[in-house]
Write a protein that holds these residues in place. Structure first.
Motif, mmCIF file in Angstrom:
data_model
loop_
_atom_site.group_PDB
_atom_site.id
_atom_site.type_symbol
_atom_site.label_atom_id
_atom_site.label_comp_id
_atom_site.label_asym_id
_atom_site.label_seq_id
_atom_site.Cartn_x
_atom_site.Cartn_y
_atom_site.Cartn_z
ATOM 1 N N VAL A 50 -16.889 46.360 10.530
ATOM 2 C CA VAL A 50 -17.297 46.904 11.706
ATOM 3 C C VAL A 50 -16.912 45.930 12.669
ATOM 4 N N VAL A 51 -16.169 46.147 13.869
ATOM 5 C CA VAL A 51 -15.908 45.136 14.918
ATOM 6 C C VAL A 51 -16.365 45.681 16.395
ATOM 7 N N VAL A 52 -16.879 44.693 16.956
ATOM 8 C CA VAL A 52 -17.642 44.557 18.076
ATOM 9 C C VAL A 52 -17.197 43.393 18.978
ATOM 10 N N GLY A 53 -16.187 43.973 19.884
ATOM 11 C CA GLY A 53 -15.580 42.846 20.579
ATOM 12 C C GLY A 53 -14.540 41.948 19.769
ATOM 13 N N GLU A 54 -14.877 40.746 19.800
ATOM 14 C CA GLU A 54 -14.018 39.638 18.758
ATOM 15 C C GLU A 54 -14.858 39.441 17.216
ATOM 16 N N LYS A 55 -15.935 40.006 17.354
ATOM 17 C CA LYS A 55 -16.985 39.762 16.130
ATOM 18 C C LYS A 55 -16.705 40.796 15.127
ATOM 19 N N ARG A 56 -16.742 40.602 13.867
ATOM 20 C CA ARG A 56 -16.372 41.402 12.553
ATOM 21 C C ARG A 56 -17.641 41.284 11.610
ATOM 22 N N TYR A 57 -18.155 42.445 11.380
ATOM 23 C CA TYR A 57 -19.400 42.485 10.320
ATOM 24 C C TYR A 57 -18.892 43.203 9.077
ATOM 25 N N SER A 58 -19.800 43.099 8.281
ATOM 26 C CA SER A 58 -19.586 43.858 6.935
ATOM 27 C C SER A 58 -19.254 45.047 6.945
ATOM 28 N N LYS A 59 -18.285 45.658 6.236
ATOM 29 C CA LYS A 59 -17.911 47.031 6.375
ATOM 30 C C LYS A 59 -19.114 47.841 5.938
#
Length: 141
Positions: free
Chosen positions: A103-112
């Motif tokens: 999951v991508v919010v702006g430049e941050k990536r989180y677990s799929k």
């Protein structure tokens, strides 16, 4: 190219309020054709709207709906850019996305493993609104 709702580079988004009863009366739900879980979510939302508010919302898969219909309605859009061609067309204009890796919010990536949902202008026609429910496909049998 997309309808008149595509924002020019650097354009400001209009200020929107939350969905209201009026907005749901002019709303369709679109889910990815081969995503049974997306279908179940879409039918559940439509069922709750009918039961609680007596609002009937049409549920369509991505092959049953046309871009002109999406531009003319408020939309609850389910899926991600890999399984929903309408999300793919507007993905570069969205503040967040879901890919097969994260999951991508702006430049941050989180677990799929996560998904996200938010209200945003309908980029096919910014006079309307869109609720995006971005997620990996549900694997229901």
């Amino acid at each position: 190219t997309l309808g008149t709702g595509v924002l020019a580079e650097g354009a400001d988004l209009p200020k929107y309020e939350s969905f209201s009863r009026e907005m749901y009366n002019n709303c369709i739900i679109v889910y990815p054709k081969n995503d049974r879980g997306g279908y179940i979510v879409a039918k559940g939302i439509a069922s709750e709207a009918l039961k609680n508010d007596r609002i009937k919302m049409e549920v369509l898969n991505t092959e049953e709906v046309k871009e002109e219909t999406i531009a003319s309605k408020n939309v609850i859009m389910i899926g991600n850019s890999e399984n929903n061609s309408f999300i793919k067309k507007i993905e570069s204009e969205l503040p967040a996305k879901v890919t097969s890796e994260a999951v991508v919010v702006g430049e941050k990536r989180y677990s799929k493993e996560y998904g996200l949902s938010y209200i945003y202008p309908n980029l096919y026609n910014t006079n309307n609104k869109m609720i995006l429910i971005l997620k990996q496909p549900f694997f229901c049998r």
